[in-house]
Every structure is written in structure tokens, then in C-alpha cells.
Design a protein around this motif. Structure first.
Motif, short mmCIF file in Angstrom:
data_model
loop_
_atom_site.label_atom_id
_atom_site.label_comp_id
_atom_site.label_asym_id
_atom_site.label_seq_id
_atom_site.Cartn_x
_atom_site.Cartn_y
_atom_site.Cartn_z
N LEU A 215 0.80 -1.23 0.00
CA LEU A 215 0.00 0.00 0.00
C LEU A 215 0.83 1.28 0.00
O LEU A 215 0.51 2.23 -0.70
CB LEU A 215 -0.96 0.00 1.20
N ASN A 216 1.91 1.31 0.79
CA ASN A 216 2.70 2.54 0.83
C ASN A 216 3.43 2.81 -0.49
O ASN A 216 3.89 3.92 -0.73
CB ASN A 216 3.68 2.51 2.00
N ASP A 217 3.53 1.78 -1.36
CA ASP A 217 4.15 1.98 -2.68
C ASP A 217 3.14 2.48 -3.70
O ASP A 217 3.52 3.00 -4.74
CB ASP A 217 4.72 0.65 -3.23
N GLN A 218 1.86 2.31 -3.40
CA GLN A 218 0.85 2.54 -4.44
C GLN A 218 0.83 3.98 -4.96
O GLN A 218 0.79 4.21 -6.16
CB GLN A 218 -0.54 2.13 -3.95
N ALA A 219 0.91 4.93 -4.04
CA ALA A 219 0.89 6.34 -4.46
C ALA A 219 2.07 6.65 -5.36
O ALA A 219 1.95 7.32 -6.39
CB ALA A 219 0.90 7.24 -3.23
N MET A 220 3.26 6.10 -4.99
CA MET A 220 4.47 6.32 -5.77
C MET A 220 4.35 5.73 -7.18
O MET A 220 4.73 6.35 -8.17
CB MET A 220 5.64 5.64 -5.06
N VAL A 221 3.79 4.52 -7.21
CA VAL A 221 3.64 3.81 -8.47
C VAL A 221 2.64 4.54 -9.38
O VAL A 221 2.87 4.69 -10.58
CB VAL A 221 3.24 2.35 -8.19
#
Length: 380
Positions: A309-315
Motif C-alpha cells: 500500500l505505501n508503494d501505491q501512491a508512488m507507483v
């Protein structure tokens, strides 16, 4: 000897493997995750050396209905094992059972092994244990909807192991999957090709192999090389013919970039190992900084999926940057693989077509944006 053969591949890639087999002049019949065909020793060598999208090539020793362990035992025992296995064969048996009456895989495995031992002991007049000190003949019993299929694996370690990947990132794409992605596009070796999130370089290297018409299995070894019944010189002939068909001098326009310089070093190492470093331009570059004045090219990208989840915004930020960078490239076709169903929204436009594929166990979609080629100028 004529064999009933089967190629296995990732679910969703059956049509790609079928097309490859047809290009080799082989007639096929497709089932889920499998393509069946017939052939001889040369066919075994040819398919192992040439197929880019398949996982492995197996000989189908037999197929029958098995509702009980007795039926399984008798069915296995009736098969012509002595045509394939010498007296000293080591024959590990793997068992698989899906949606069948017989669902205990360890039992299915043990009973199959016992039946083969009994058959071999009878044929070779053995009262003691079989030695199993010779070459390995990897067998599999697979029961699907009560139909048992017994196969002998000719490949060994999966066909995706081409032998060039010495360095890999955290989520590398398998070589055969990368090759299949390219074969699902409209790319032709005289067109520009870009892999903008190259990671360890697999997609770009597979494109170069395709571009030079280099057989992917040229540098590796196969289990069938040790089979007693296999006519050994056939493999060398197939490899020699493959060398003759390779076009090492063809000029290719393949560009591979990644924001991470360490990944670019890794990708270069792998390309060098494949003997293709000169065919690919590697560059440390963020997707948002990508631009080109070339026309009628193809982009194939396997960006991070943002599973955590914490990668989703970045991706999703990366997907938005892709959308902006690729928008001016109207004559280019773009193919982007991700498991993130919010991809189109982040990218900023709807795909022309989506194709469901399994990258290992991960359900992904290949989002396809077809370009409008501009052929007004002379194609060099």
C-alpha cells in the motif's frame, strides 16, 4: 520414434506458443496452459531450442481415466515404460491432482512410482530393487478431472533459464514471459523499440534475441541430452542450423532505460552475458524525462506494480508520468504490464485493449495503446 508431445506455458500465452509452433511447421491442439503436438527426436530438439514463450516440452507417455487407485496402478503399469527408461534410469515422479476423485498427491505419486517399478522389474527380469544410478528421467503424473496424464520432461530446468541472466533485481520478469510480451505487440525488428523501466534488462535482451533471430535455447543444456533413446547428433544439427539462421549483423534500434543506475549496470552485465550489449542502448533515465523524435515505434514496459500500500501512491505517480511522456508519441504503440487495476486512471487514458496474463502467480493485465503509424516517409 514418434512422440505425442506437449508444451506448457503461463496461462494466457497459449496462442503465442501455438503461433511459434506453427512457424516451425508443427500442427497443434490447444488446451488450458498446454499445447499438444506430435513429432520425433528432431521436433524435441527444435522446440526446446527455439520456443521463446514456453516453459517446458514433455513427452506424453499415456493418458487414461483413473477413478480409483487400482485403476491408476493398472493404467500406469500398462504403459510402455521400457521404450523410454533403461534399466538403470533414475526416475523421480512428481504428482499433481486437480478436481479429481484421487486428490491425495503423495498417494498418487507413490502408486505411480510403484506401478512403474513393477512394470520395469517384469520387463528387465529384476527381483531386486532397480538401481536408479543412471541418467535422470523426470516423470510427472497429473490427474485433472479424473484423467491421468503421464509425462516425461525433456527440458530440465525451465526454458526461461536462457543462461544469460547473472544479475537480477527484486522482481525480475521471466525471460519467456518477457519474450511473449514482445510477441504480443506489433513490433518488427526494423522498428524502434523502447523498454523504459528495464530493471535487469530482460525485455530489451529478449527483443534483441528476436531481432537477430537468435534461438533462445542455443546456449543451454537439456535433460533429453542424456536420454538413451534420443538420437544425440540431432541436437547438434538443430543448434548448427539455428546458428546459420541467426542474423548477427542486423541493425537494431533498441533502447532500455531505468531511473536506477545500479539496475542499468546489472542490465548491461546480463546483455553482455547474452552477447548482445552492442545491440541495446542502455541509459539511466527517469520515465518522465523520456522523449523521442522517432516514429512508428513500440514501447513495452513492466513497471513496478505497487503491491504494498505505501508503494501505491508512488507507483501511480509513475503511471501518470508515463501517460504524460508517451502522450506525444501518437505513431507509437505502448504495451504496459501491471497488476494495478487503477492503471488507466493514473495513466490518463483508456487502453485500446487489455489482455489478462499471469506473471507467475500474479494476475496482471497488459494494457495496450495502439499507435496510428505514419508511413509517409521512407522506411529505412
Amino acid at each position: 520414434m514418434r512422440y505425442q508431445l506437449v508444451a506448457t506455458m503461463a496461462a494466457g500465452l497459449e496462442s503465442v506458443t501455438t503461433k511459434e509452433l506453427k512457424a516451425l511447421g508443427i500442427q497443434t491442439r490447444t488446451e488450458n496452459g498446454k499445447v499438444y503436438f506430435e513429432g520425433d527426436d528432431k521436433t524435441i530438439a527444435l522446440t526446446n531450442v527455439w520456443l521463446r514463450s514456453a516453459d517446458r516440452i514433455k513427452i506424453v507417455v499415456g493418458q487414461f481415466k483413473a477413478l480409483t487407485f487400482d485403476a491408476l496402478f493398472e493404467g500406469v503399469k500398462a504403459l510402455p515404460w521400457d521404450h523410454y527408461l533403461p534399466l538403470d534410469a533414475a526416475f523421480p515422479v512428481e504428482g499433481r491432482a486437480v478436481r479429481s476423485q484421487l486428490h491425495s498427491e503423495p498417494d498418487v505419486q507413490a502408486i505411480t512410482k510403484k506401478a512403474i517399478v513393477e512394470k520395469m522389474s517384469a520387463v528387465y527380469h529384476r527381483t531386486t530393487r532397480l538401481p536408479e544410478t543412471g541418467a535422470t528421467y523426470p516423470l510427472e503424473v497429473s490427474i485433472l478431472k479424473d484423467i491421468a496424464t503421464l509425462t516425461l520432461d525433456t527440458t530440465g530446468s525451465s526454458l526461461f533459464k536462457r543462461g544469460y541472466r547473472i544479475a537480477k533485481g527484486e522482481a525480475p520478469l521471466k525471460e519467456n514471459f518477457a519474450a511473449a510480451l514482445i510477441m504480443l505487440t506489433n513490433w518488427h525488428p526494423d522498428m524502434p523499440f523502447v523498454d523504459p523501466t528495464t530493471g535487469s534488462g530482460t525485455i530489451a535482451i529478449e527483443a534483441a534475441l528476436i531481432g537477430h533471430n537468435i534461438a533462445p535455447g542455443l546456449q543451454r543444456q537439456f535433460t533429453f541430452e542424456n536420454f538413451g533413446f534420443f538420437d544425440q547428433p540431432v541436437l547438434q544439427t538443430v543448434k548448427d542450423e539455428a546458428m546459420d539462421q541467426a542474423d548477427f549483423d542486423r541493425e537494431l534500434d533498441i533502447q532500455a532505460s531505468d531511473i536506477n543506475g545500479d539496475m542499468i549496470d546489472m542490465a548491461k552485465l546480463n546483455a553482455q552475458q547474452a552477447g548482445l550489449l552492442h545491440s541495446i542502448q542502455f541509459k539511466q533515465l527517469a520515465v518522465k524525462d523520456f522523449s523521442t523524435s522517432k516514429e512508428n515505434g513500440v514501447i513495452v514496459a513492466n513497471p513496478p506494480y505497487g503491491k504494498r500500500l505505501n508503494d501505491q501512491a508512488m507507483v501511480r505517480q509513475l503511471y501518470a508520468e508515463m501517460g504524460q511522456a508517451f502522450a506525444p508519441l501518437t505513431t507509437w504503440s505502448k504495451y504496459i504490464l501491471t497488476s494495478d487495476m487503477g492503471f488507466e486512471k493514473a495513466y490518463g487514458s483508456k487502453a485500446t485493449k487489455r489482455r489478462k496474463l499471469y506473471n507467475g502467480t500474479i494476475r496482471t493485465d497488459l494494457f495496450q495503446y495502439w499507435g496510428k503509424p505514419n508511413w509517409h516517409h521512407d522506411r529505412a
